[in-house]
Design an enzyme around this catalytic site. Structure first.
Site, PDB file in Angstrom:
ATOM      1  N   TYR A  52      88.605  54.992  -5.569  1.00 42.09           N
ATOM      2  CA  TYR A  52      87.439  54.177  -4.672  1.00 42.09           C
ATOM      3  C   TYR A  52      88.318  53.111  -4.101  1.00 42.09           C
ATOM      4  CZ  TYR A  52      83.101  56.244  -7.132  1.00 42.09           C
ATOM      5  OH  TYR A  52      82.374  57.201  -7.404  1.00 42.09           O
ATOM      6  N   PRO A 216      71.430  58.306  -5.270  1.00 39.62           N
ATOM      7  CA  PRO A 216      69.937  58.558  -5.396  1.00 39.62           C
ATOM      8  C   PRO A 216      69.096  58.432  -3.897  1.00 39.62           C
ATOM      9  CG  PRO A 216      70.597  56.206  -6.147  1.00 39.62           C
ATOM     10  CD  PRO A 216      71.688  57.209  -5.673  1.00 39.62           C
ATOM     11  N   GLY A 220      70.928  65.863   0.870  1.00 41.56           N
ATOM     12  CA  GLY A 220      72.206  66.783   1.001  1.00 41.56           C
ATOM     13  C   GLY A 220      73.313  65.984   0.440  1.00 41.56           C
ATOM     14  N   VAL A 225      71.200  58.824   4.370  1.00 44.31           N
ATOM     15  CA  VAL A 225      69.895  58.113   3.500  1.00 44.31           C
ATOM     16  C   VAL A 225      68.678  58.614   4.007  1.00 44.31           C
ATOM     17  CG1 VAL A 225      68.797  55.947   2.859  1.00 44.31           C
ATOM     18  CG2 VAL A 225      71.315  55.869   3.013  1.00 44.31           C
TER      19      VAL A 225
END
Length: 305
Positions: A52, A216, A220, A225
């Site tokens: 990250y 969440p 896909g 979003v």
């Protein structure tokens, strides 16, 4: 926020965790605001990975809160390793080197939870076991798990590792439900009946393995979003209806939908917006009815047999 137990461990964590993938884009001041706001909301598990921000998300996190022992004891730090530039690597050397790097960047002596980040088909489980043993016995990692693995991949690892694999991090949202769909369509001849993940949801429940739901709010795989997206009018209309009923945001309802499942799934929320996280955390106070859960599932375009 309500607490939950992670896997077979004695770790008590908030029902919602904070994913720190985007933290590298923040200033240390803004990152501190996000972290402190999360703690105030009841979040105590912070999800990292060595990739990250190329590692800088872990650095920004630690610097932002002036990491020290009193701060450290208030949180559960989870990180992941195994993804490299164009390939996966579960070799002993890479696992250990990755953890050493995360410990340095996070300015801590130990990682609460280490997850293997996606499957490595060239994995030699004996090497993974050696790495886990070394990290566990040295006190550098206390608990272990995986991400995006199916039951047989987990069973292969369990044949060799001594430590419990207590978490599997998997993608799940109202608009991404393959682990649920096949369970409704047993013995039927259409795509929804295809078991693509080895019945990982049922496997996790049978083995007391916590599923952490990543993305969440995505439809896909990294397609965007769905909450507030005009391309999905039916599910957003239902989200808004329930948001008004429970006096929360539509994102909180989308989170409550995951929390409603009896598998005790922990959503990993990646927002770096303090107000949005505060709003989402209210999902822990909501218990959707069985009918509401199914209404959202059908509004997302799913048919029940």
């Amino acid at each position: 926020m309500r607490k939950m137990k992670l896997g077979t461990s004695d770790l008590q964590v908030g029902e919602i965790s904070l994913g720190c993938m985007r933290m590298s884009s923040l200033s240390e001041k803004d990152a501190a605001a996000v972290i402190n706001n999360a703690i105030e909301a009841g979040v105590n598990l912070f999800d990292h990975a060595d990739i990250y921000g190329g590692g800088s998300s872990e650095e920004v996190f630690a610097n932002a809160i002036n990491m020290n022992s009193s701060v450290r004891e208030k949180m559960i730090l989870q990180t992941k390793c195994g993804i490299r530039d164009g390939f996966f690597d579960f070799s002993k050397n890479h696992i250990i080197n990755s953890v050493e790097g995360s410990l340095k960047r996070l300015q801590t002596d130990y990682i609460d939870i280490l997850l293997l980040h996606r499957p490595d088909t060239l994995m030699e489980p004996e090497e993974v076991a050696e790495a886990f043993n070394e990290l566990y016995e040295s006190g550098k990692v206390r608990h272990f798990g995986v991400s995006n693995q199916n039951p047989l991949q987990i069973e292969l690892l369990k044949k060799y590792v001594k430590q419990d694999l207590m978490i599997n991090q998997l993608q799940l949202s109202i608009m991404f439900t393959p682990m649920i769909d096949a369970g409704f369509n047993v013995n039927m001849q259409h795509d929804a009946a295809i078991v693509r993940d080895g019945s990982v949801l049922d496997y996790s429940r049978l083995n007391d393995m916590t599923i952490q739901a990543w993305s969440p709010f995505q439809h896909g795989m990294f397609k965007g979003v769905f909450v507030g997206n005009e391309d999905f009018p039916e599910v957003n209309a239902k989200l808004q209806e329930l948001a008004e009923k429970y006096d929360v945001t539509d994102s909180a309802i989308a989170t409550a939908w995951i929390l409603r499942h009896p598998a005790k799934i922990q959503p990993v929320v990646g927002t770096m917006n303090t107000q949005r996280l505060t709003d989402i955390s209210k999902a822990s106070d909501i218990q959707l009815t069985r009918q509401e859960w199914y209404e959202l599932y059908r509004a997302a375009g799913n048919d029940l047999p």
